[in-house]
Each structure stands twice: as structure tokens, then as C-alpha cells.
Design a protein around this motif. Structure first.
Motif, PDB file in Angstrom:
ATOM      1  N   ARG A 155       0.878  -1.273  -0.003  1.00  0.00           N
ATOM      2  CA  ARG A 155      -0.187   0.025   0.084  1.00  0.00           C
ATOM      3  C   ARG A 155       0.735   1.085  -0.143  1.00  0.00           C
ATOM      4  O   ARG A 155       0.574   2.168  -0.766  1.00  0.00           O
ATOM      5  CB  ARG A 155      -0.844  -0.091   1.373  1.00  0.00           C
ATOM      6  N   VAL A 156       1.786   1.195   0.802  1.00  0.00           N
ATOM      7  CA  VAL A 156       2.892   2.361   0.800  1.00  0.00           C
ATOM      8  C   VAL A 156       3.415   2.415  -0.629  1.00  0.00           C
ATOM      9  O   VAL A 156       3.836   3.825  -0.899  1.00  0.00           O
ATOM     10  CB  VAL A 156       3.805   2.248   1.958  1.00  0.00           C
ATOM     11  N   ALA A 157       3.884   1.473  -1.159  1.00  0.00           N
ATOM     12  CA  ALA A 157       4.416   1.465  -2.316  1.00  0.00           C
ATOM     13  C   ALA A 157       3.680   2.154  -3.534  1.00  0.00           C
ATOM     14  O   ALA A 157       4.064   2.922  -4.392  1.00  0.00           O
ATOM     15  CB  ALA A 157       5.008   0.081  -2.700  1.00  0.00           C
ATOM     16  N   VAL A 158       2.429   1.858  -3.522  1.00  0.00           N
ATOM     17  CA  VAL A 158       1.403   2.119  -4.384  1.00  0.00           C
ATOM     18  C   VAL A 158       1.018   3.480  -4.200  1.00  0.00           C
ATOM     19  O   VAL A 158       1.057   4.426  -5.258  1.00  0.00           O
ATOM     20  CB  VAL A 158      -0.038   1.474  -4.311  1.00  0.00           C
ATOM     21  N   GLN A 159       1.079   3.989  -2.973  1.00  0.00           N
ATOM     22  CA  GLN A 159       0.879   5.362  -2.675  1.00  0.00           C
ATOM     23  C   GLN A 159       2.111   6.387  -3.128  1.00  0.00           C
ATOM     24  O   GLN A 159       1.810   7.417  -3.663  1.00  0.00           O
ATOM     25  CB  GLN A 159       0.574   5.752  -1.024  1.00  0.00           C
ATOM     26  N   GLN A 160       3.197   5.676  -2.931  1.00  0.00           N
ATOM     27  CA  GLN A 160       4.433   6.698  -3.344  1.00  0.00           C
ATOM     28  C   GLN A 160       4.534   6.658  -4.918  1.00  0.00           C
ATOM     29  O   GLN A 160       4.703   7.661  -5.475  1.00  0.00           O
ATOM     30  CB  GLN A 160       5.596   5.588  -2.808  1.00  0.00           C
ATOM     31  N   ARG A 161       4.090   5.543  -5.500  1.00  0.00           N
ATOM     32  CA  ARG A 161       4.145   5.300  -6.997  1.00  0.00           C
ATOM     33  C   ARG A 161       3.020   6.684  -7.363  1.00  0.00           C
ATOM     34  O   ARG A 161       3.385   7.604  -8.610  1.00  0.00           O
ATOM     35  CB  ARG A 161       3.928   4.351  -7.676  1.00  0.00           C
ATOM     36  N   GLN A 162       2.035   6.756  -7.054  1.00  0.00           N
ATOM     37  CA  GLN A 162       0.801   7.305  -7.347  1.00  0.00           C
ATOM     38  C   GLN A 162       1.287   8.989  -7.043  1.00  0.00           C
ATOM     39  O   GLN A 162       1.068   9.796  -7.994  1.00  0.00           O
ATOM     40  CB  GLN A 162      -0.324   7.190  -6.733  1.00  0.00           C
ATOM     41  N   ARG A 163       2.092   9.280  -6.043  1.00  0.00           N
ATOM     42  CA  ARG A 163       2.335  10.719  -5.715  1.00  0.00           C
ATOM     43  C   ARG A 163       3.473  11.146  -6.714  1.00  0.00           C
ATOM     44  O   ARG A 163       3.206  12.312  -7.263  1.00  0.00           O
ATOM     45  CB  ARG A 163       3.041  10.384  -4.356  1.00  0.00           C
TER      46      ARG A 163
END
Length: 94
Positions: free
Chosen positions: A20-28
């Protein structure tokens, strides 16, 4: 289901995990890139208009003025945005 079980399930769902953290970082990162591209394109459109206006007084055609003005302003916008990002990174190393 007991309240403690419900609480444990809720905590498991709400606890951040690596995916979840990796997906949020990629989206950011993608959102920042898109915002940067939008600024560069807006500056490029202004540069195209200025290039077309300058083509009246310079020995070039209208289309050449559009292209030259757009490309130069697009490159300048990218350089300016990269410079601003670098300054922001230096000021806030966290």
C-alpha cells in the motif's frame, strides 16, 4: 464476533503495509510528474504564441515561429522546474 475480534480485524485492515505504501508513493510521483508536464505545456503554449508573433519581424515563416517558440519555452520550463525541484530538495532534505 466479539468486539476484540472486530477491533483486531479493523486494525489489520487499517495498518499500512509495504504494498500500500509503495502504491501511494508511485501515485504521488506520477501526480507530481503530471503536474510538472502541465506547467511545461502551458508555458510552451505561451512560447508558441510569442514565437508566432516574433515570426512577423524575423525572417521566418509563421509555422517556424510557432515551433521554435514552443520548443524553446518548453525546454526553458523544464529547466526551471528542475531547478525549482533541486532547490526544494536542498531546503527540505526530509
Amino acid at each position: 464476533m466479539t468486539p476484540s475480534q472486530a477491533d483486531a480485524i479493523a486494525q489489520a485492515i487499517l495498518r499500512p503495509d509495504n504494498k500500500r505504501v509503495a502504491v501511494q508513493q508511485r501515485q504521488r510521483v506520477q501526480a507530481q510528474h503530471l503536474a510538472r508536464q502541465r506547467v511545461a505545456v502551458a508555458v510552451s503554449l505561451v512560447g508558441m504564441a510569442l514565437g508566432a508573433a516574433a515570426a512577423i519581424w524575423l525572417p521566418m515563416t509563421y509555422a517556424q515561429g510557432l515551433v521554435v517558440g514552443g520548443v524553446l519555452s518548453f525546454l526553458l520550463a523544464h529547466l526551471g522546474l528542475a531547478w525549482r525541484e533541486r532547490l526544494r530538495a536542498v531546503r527540505s532534505p526530509a
